[in-house]
Write an enzyme that holds these catalytic residues in place. Structure first.
Site, PDB file in Angstrom:
ATOM      1  N   GLU A 223       0.784  -1.085   0.123  1.00 46.75           N
ATOM      2  CA  GLU A 223       0.109  -0.004   0.078  1.00 46.75           C
ATOM      3  C   GLU A 223       0.971   1.245  -0.130  1.00 46.75           C
ATOM      4  O   GLU A 223       1.994   1.287   0.651  1.00 46.75           O
ATOM      5  CB  GLU A 223      -0.959   0.043   1.247  1.00 46.75           C
ATOM      6  CG  GLU A 223      -1.766  -1.289   1.570  1.00 46.75           C
ATOM      7  CD  GLU A 223      -2.084  -1.510   2.862  1.00 46.75           C
ATOM      8  OE1 GLU A 223      -2.599  -0.304   3.442  1.00 46.75           O
ATOM      9  OE2 GLU A 223      -2.351  -2.558   3.238  1.00 46.75           O
ATOM     10  N   GLU A 334     -10.110   5.523   2.843  1.00 44.05           N
ATOM     11  CA  GLU A 334     -10.588   4.533   4.252  1.00 44.05           C
ATOM     12  C   GLU A 334     -10.414   5.545   5.352  1.00 44.05           C
ATOM     13  O   GLU A 334      -9.470   6.591   5.516  1.00 44.05           O
ATOM     14  CB  GLU A 334      -9.505   3.551   4.396  1.00 44.05           C
ATOM     15  CG  GLU A 334      -9.445   2.734   5.520  1.00 44.05           C
ATOM     16  CD  GLU A 334      -8.755   1.630   5.605  1.00 44.05           C
ATOM     17  OE1 GLU A 334      -8.616   0.817   6.694  1.00 44.05           O
ATOM     18  OE2 GLU A 334      -7.713   1.593   4.857  1.00 44.05           O
TER      19      GLU A 334
END
Length: 419
Positions: A223, A334
């Site tokens: 990520e 998120e």
């Protein structure tokens, strides 16, 4: 949805600033009166605290490597210039005695630079660079570690860091994703904001995920993107970050360079550094380019920031499923919703505005691409969208000649429809 109005690419200025202050520990000594001894549990509590600080200082000695030069950023962070072969990655048994690899061949394809000029400020702009052969590492402090729930959890995400279903009560997402094929990397440009994070133990991030394995305990992810995390950094600045795990965030992996894993090769990029300037509502937009791809020759996963700045790589042996290829790529936002006040958090995602508001108001990802088996960047096909709490944070996609595949996403969190 095809965008009917032309979208003009923003001026993009990428700035890496390194931020969070070192504070000086102040000790005080209390004189005990012999006739009034302390409570029975006082000595035990003090001993437990002393043991905790000993363990923190031992961890800091391990993670903060000797510096050949130290730089103080305008944001208050201390940057240590550490010799490349002394960085935390080389504490790994399989990397001991190794040196960073030479850059691999970049994927071929359309890079869509949009004639964007990139400049670097803060410690870089002042001419304070790390010497060749060293890398900049943001120094970790006692205060950083003390904000974590435990020393063992410092620098780690909680489990459920990837969208698995719509039933998650604490992690909420607005993402676009592709699956059903073999993926060897991904690329996108993301505009940078400074969303409000209402609780110290919440965060707001915008990133891309390269994923393989099931969504059980064998989940592998790589990520990268930007995040606001008061718990990790001690402030509300958006920061460039990386993450990896090979067991669904349980024991392996970490943020940035807080464990042995990611090998950095660049002496200009400080992972964990603040990004500035940021996009403003109805004003100029600033974005960062992120590309992750698998080197066809050695199989390692490389990270590029901006237009051509190679940051470093994740060695392939760190992973199980990602030793081969990814089975899913996600792009999006998120947040953590802790409900600490008994209702939905007002922590913002992206700009804090819903996708329908569009350019200069909502946050976006543009020029979404994936890397195929032959090291080519290709447009996305079969793009899926998911907002698991659409009244709080939503997403809307489009495509045009300038931005290719893109989407707007985000939202304010708590509102009249998101109680």
């Amino acid at each position: 949805m095809i965008c009917s109005e032309p979208i003009f690419p923003p001026f993009v200025v990428v700035v890496l600033l390194v931020s969070a202050c070192l504070s000086t520990a102040v000790s005080s000594t209390k004189t005990l009166i012999e006739s009034e001894p302390p409570p029975a549990n006082q000595t035990f509590r003090t001993g437990r605290e002393l043991d905790k600080f000993r363990r923190i200082r031992s961890y800091l000695r391990k993670i903060n490597k000797p510096a050949v030069k130290t730089i103080k950023s305008p944001y208050g962070d201390v940057i240590d210039c550490v010799l490349s072969h002394h960085q935390p990655a080389f504490d790994h048994p399989r990397l001991k005695g190794h040196k960073p690899l030479e850059p691999p061949k970049r994927p071929t394809g359309n890079y869509s630079f949009d004639s964007i000029k990139e400049t670097f400020h803060s410690w870089i702009d002042t001419g304070e660079l790390c010497p060749e052969g060293s890398i900049p590492i943001r120094r970790t402090t006692e205060e950083d570690v003390l904000r974590a729930s435990s020393i063992g959890r410092f620098g780690k995400k909680l489990a459920r860091g990837v969208r698995r279903d719509t039933m998650s009560s604490d992690h909420e997402h607005a993402v676009a994703f592709v699956n059903g094929d073999q993926y060897y990397g991904a690329k996108a440009s993301i505009n940078v904001w400074a969303p409000l994070v209402r609780d110290e133990y919440e965060f707001s991030l915008s990133q891309l995920w390269v994923i393989s394995g099931s969504f059980g305990n064998d989940l592998n992810t790589i990520e990268a993107g930007w995040q606001v995390s008061p718990e990790l950094y001690g402030d509300n600045n958006p920061r460039f970050f990386t993450y990896w795990t090979t067991d669904a965030y349980q024991a392996t992996g970490c943020y940035n360079l807080l464990c042995s894993g990611f090998v950095q090769i660049n002496n200009k990029i400080a992972i964990g550094a603040a990004i500035s300037p940021r996009s403003s509502y109805r004003a100029k937009q600033f974005d960062i380019g992120i590309m992750i791809w698998k080197d066809p020759k050695h199989g390692h996963w490389w990270l590029e920031f901006g237009s051509g700045l190679l940051v470093g790589y994740w060695p392939s042996f760190l992973f199980s499923h990602l030793q081969n290829h990814a089975s899913m790529v996600q792009f999006g936002g998120e947040i953590v919703n802790s409900r600490s006040m008994g209702y939905h958090t007002s922590t913002q995602m992206g700009s804090g505005h819903f996708a329908d508001e569009g350019f200069e108001k909502a946050s976006y990802f543009r020029n979404l691409q994936v890397v195929d088996w032959d090291n080519n960047l290709i447009p996305l096909s079969n793009l899926h969208l998911l907002a698991d709490h659409p009244d709080c944070y939503d997403i809307k996609a489009g495509k045009n000649a300038v931005w290719g595949n893109y989407f707007y996403y985000g939202g304010p969190g708590r509102n009249s429809k998101c109680p």
